[in-house]
Design an enzyme around this catalytic site. Sequence first.
Site, PDB file in Angstrom:
ATOM      1  CG  ASP A  21      -5.241  -4.090  -4.705  1.00 20.32           C
ATOM      2  OD1 ASP A  21      -5.976  -3.820  -3.742  1.00 20.32           O
ATOM      3  OD2 ASP A  21      -5.483  -5.003  -5.518  1.00 20.32           O
ATOM      4  CE  LYS A  24      -7.494   3.163  -4.543  1.00 21.50           C
ATOM      5  NZ  LYS A  24      -6.836   1.971  -5.072  1.00 21.50           N
ATOM      6  N   GLY A  48      -9.861  -1.970   0.454  1.00 17.37           N
ATOM      7  CA  GLY A  48      -9.136  -2.263   1.687  1.00 17.37           C
ATOM      8  C   GLY A  48      -7.929  -1.376   1.726  1.00 17.37           C
ATOM      9  CG  HIS A  49      -8.104   2.345   1.273  1.00 18.98           C
ATOM     10  ND1 HIS A  49      -8.933   3.411   1.119  1.00 18.98           N
ATOM     11  CD2 HIS A  49      -8.077   1.718   0.076  1.00 18.98           C
ATOM     12  CE1 HIS A  49      -9.399   3.408  -0.115  1.00 18.98           C
ATOM     13  NE2 HIS A  49      -8.894   2.394  -0.758  1.00 18.98           N
ATOM     14  CB  THR A 138     -15.039  -8.936  -2.781  1.00 10.51           C
ATOM     15  OG1 THR A 138     -16.043  -7.936  -2.943  1.00 10.51           O
ATOM     16  CG2 THR A 138     -13.718  -8.420  -3.320  1.00 10.51           C
ATOM     17  CD  GLN A 233     -13.348  -0.689  -5.564  1.00 15.38           C
ATOM     18  OE1 GLN A 233     -14.052   0.218  -5.910  1.00 15.38           O
ATOM     19  NE2 GLN A 233     -13.435  -1.228  -4.361  1.00 15.38           N
TER      20      GLN A 233
HETATM   21  P1  GTP Z   1      -7.720  -0.458  -2.856  1.00 14.15           P
HETATM   22  O1  GTP Z   1      -8.590   0.725  -2.668  1.00 14.15           O
HETATM   23  O2  GTP Z   1      -8.369  -1.727  -2.402  1.00 14.15           O
HETATM   24  O3  GTP Z   1      -7.299  -0.564  -4.274  1.00 14.15           O
HETATM   25  O4  GTP Z   1      -6.391  -0.305  -1.921  1.00 14.15           O
HETATM   26  P2  GTP Z   1      -5.116   0.638  -1.881  1.00 14.15           P
HETATM   27  O5  GTP Z   1      -4.868   1.286  -3.177  1.00 14.15           O
HETATM   28  O6  GTP Z   1      -5.223   1.560  -0.714  1.00 14.15           O
HETATM   29  O7  GTP Z   1      -3.930  -0.331  -1.637  1.00 14.15           O
HETATM   30  P3  GTP Z   1      -3.650  -1.253  -0.354  1.00 14.15           P
HETATM   31  O8  GTP Z   1      -3.523  -0.377   0.825  1.00 14.15           O
HETATM   32  O9  GTP Z   1      -4.587  -2.376  -0.329  1.00 14.15           O
HETATM   33  O10 GTP Z   1      -2.288  -1.915  -0.785  1.00 14.15           O
HETATM   34  C1  GTP Z   1      -1.135  -1.304  -0.744  1.00 14.15           C
HETATM   35  C2  GTP Z   1      -0.160  -2.122   0.102  1.00 14.15           C
HETATM   36  O11 GTP Z   1       1.109  -1.643  -0.165  1.00 14.15           O
HETATM   37  C3  GTP Z   1      -0.354  -1.961   1.599  1.00 14.15           C
HETATM   38  O12 GTP Z   1       0.084  -3.118   2.266  1.00 14.15           O
HETATM   39  C4  GTP Z   1       0.562  -0.788   1.947  1.00 14.15           C
HETATM   40  O13 GTP Z   1       1.013  -0.758   3.290  1.00 14.15           O
HETATM   41  C5  GTP Z   1       1.697  -1.060   1.009  1.00 14.15           C
HETATM   42  N1  GTP Z   1       2.429   0.099   0.525  1.00 14.15           N
HETATM   43  C6  GTP Z   1       1.944   1.333   0.203  1.00 14.15           C
HETATM   44  N2  GTP Z   1       2.928   2.092  -0.303  1.00 14.15           N
HETATM   45  C7  GTP Z   1       4.058   1.326  -0.302  1.00 14.15           C
HETATM   46  C8  GTP Z   1       5.396   1.539  -0.750  1.00 14.15           C
HETATM   47  O14 GTP Z   1       5.764   2.585  -1.261  1.00 14.15           O
HETATM   48  N3  GTP Z   1       6.263   0.492  -0.617  1.00 14.15           N
HETATM   49  C9  GTP Z   1       5.913  -0.697  -0.084  1.00 14.15           C
HETATM   50  N4  GTP Z   1       6.827  -1.655  -0.002  1.00 14.15           N
HETATM   51  N5  GTP Z   1       4.652  -0.929   0.343  1.00 14.15           N
HETATM   52  C10 GTP Z   1       3.738   0.061   0.216  1.00 14.15           C
END
Ligand code: GTP
Length: 434
Positions: A21, A24, A48-49, A138, A233
């Site tokens: 989370d 990425k 969940g990206h 999950t 992850q």
């Molecule tokens: P996994 O592969 O499940 O670990 O997911 P992930 O690493 O892609 O992260 P994910 O997209 O689930 O969570 C990131 C959350 O933060 C999402 O809701 C994005 O839209 C948000 N996000 C990403 N970058 C930023 C940022 O710089 N600032 C803020 N406020 N939100 C961000």
Amino acid sequence: MAERSVAAGRGIVVHGAQWGDEGKGKIVDLLTENAHAVVRFQGGNNAGHTLVVGGEKTIVHLIPSGILHPGTACLVGNGVVLDPEVLCREMDMLAAKGVDVSPKRLKISKKTQVIMPYHRLLDGARETLRAGAKIGTTGRGIGPCYEDKMARIGIRAGDFADPELLRAKIETALVEKNALFANLYGLEAVDPAAVFEAVLPVAERLTPHLGDVSTEIQKALGAGGDVLFEGAQGTHLDIDHGTYPFVTSSNTVAGQASAGSGCAPSVLSRIVAVVKAYTTRVGSGPFPTELFGTVGDYLQSQGGEFGATTGRRRRCGWLDLVLLREAARLSGPTEIALTKLDVLSGLFELKLCIGYRYKGKVYEYPPQEENALEHVEPLYETMPGWDEDITGLTAWEDLPLAAREYVSRIEQALGTRCSLLSVGPDRRQTIVRS
Ligand code: GTP
């Protein structure tokens, strides 16, 4: 002597340096602009990206995050475990938004393991039996699917093209599982014929998407294109190197990009570690810098820390440089993408964990014993915070001094430059340092 083809393009790995989370999805989406292909190489729909483009939010669990860039090939590698029903639903969701998900663009390795309904059943039954000692899976059948792979009884995507083989393999896979369901979990036996009938329509639908991902990567690189390897992850959820047993069922370190997709490690020339500006963790497991009071609540609410896959509330804490040092040692990042820096705005002071005290000794890297992280005392350094809203900034020089110092301290501790700073969820909310 056979001639080795010289790859002209670059392999770029984007992987999480914490417990997932890290954001990425956004970084992959950004870096895909110049990529010929994006590849998933581990995990399944437990990822969940979240992609935000022009204010519109799209969440993908299986399909590589590059899908919103028209023309980029999206490849599902052999290291992934694929739930075919989930994939079909995701394809429908994207097609409804006008995104091209045709077999020309979206290809699945014939070697990719397939999650079957009985894997989900087993996942759920096990977590129920574990009662008070849940791993926090999950429940999507990811772990049981990887187990079948290792037991050499897994269904592979290539089997979709051969219904008789598929039928026979389902029968084999269910022999042992049905004994378990009946004798240990008190569940009814699963009928192999019913599973086959249920899976056949999606198998037929996905057959045109089957391909040779390893060769596709080689071709893209040979044509001078970049290939992006999208991790899911994070490092400390790695099955070997993570906080075992509270880990995921696959290797999440950057090196897995090679084995999980079928490319040589030597093509992975750029390794981007995605680091969230603080730490979060979903589910059970040790978390030395976890915050329980108002600061933790602040990070949780400001950061919107709820899982994109499960909706579960994420635990929040200070940035942990000990875990990040370990992540850097394991994956050797050439650069850092620091995300969610904006979430720290409004905090009077910030703490960084620079070491652990454990059994009377100070550690710069995590001690390796299985339960050690539950017992370490985090040692902190305190830095001033900043108040300004930074979500509209696009230049490093415009960041408040305290924010720049915070970033510099991370770079100094890890010996790696932060080339990308994310200050909001949108593609545009990014500071790119030349
Ligand atoms: P996994 O592969 O499940 O670990 O997911 P992930 O690493 O892609 O992260 P994910 O997209 O689930 O969570 C990131 C959350 O933060 C999402 O809701 C994005 O839209 C948000 N996000 C990403 N970058 C930023 C940022 O710089 N600032 C803020 N406020 N939100 C961000």
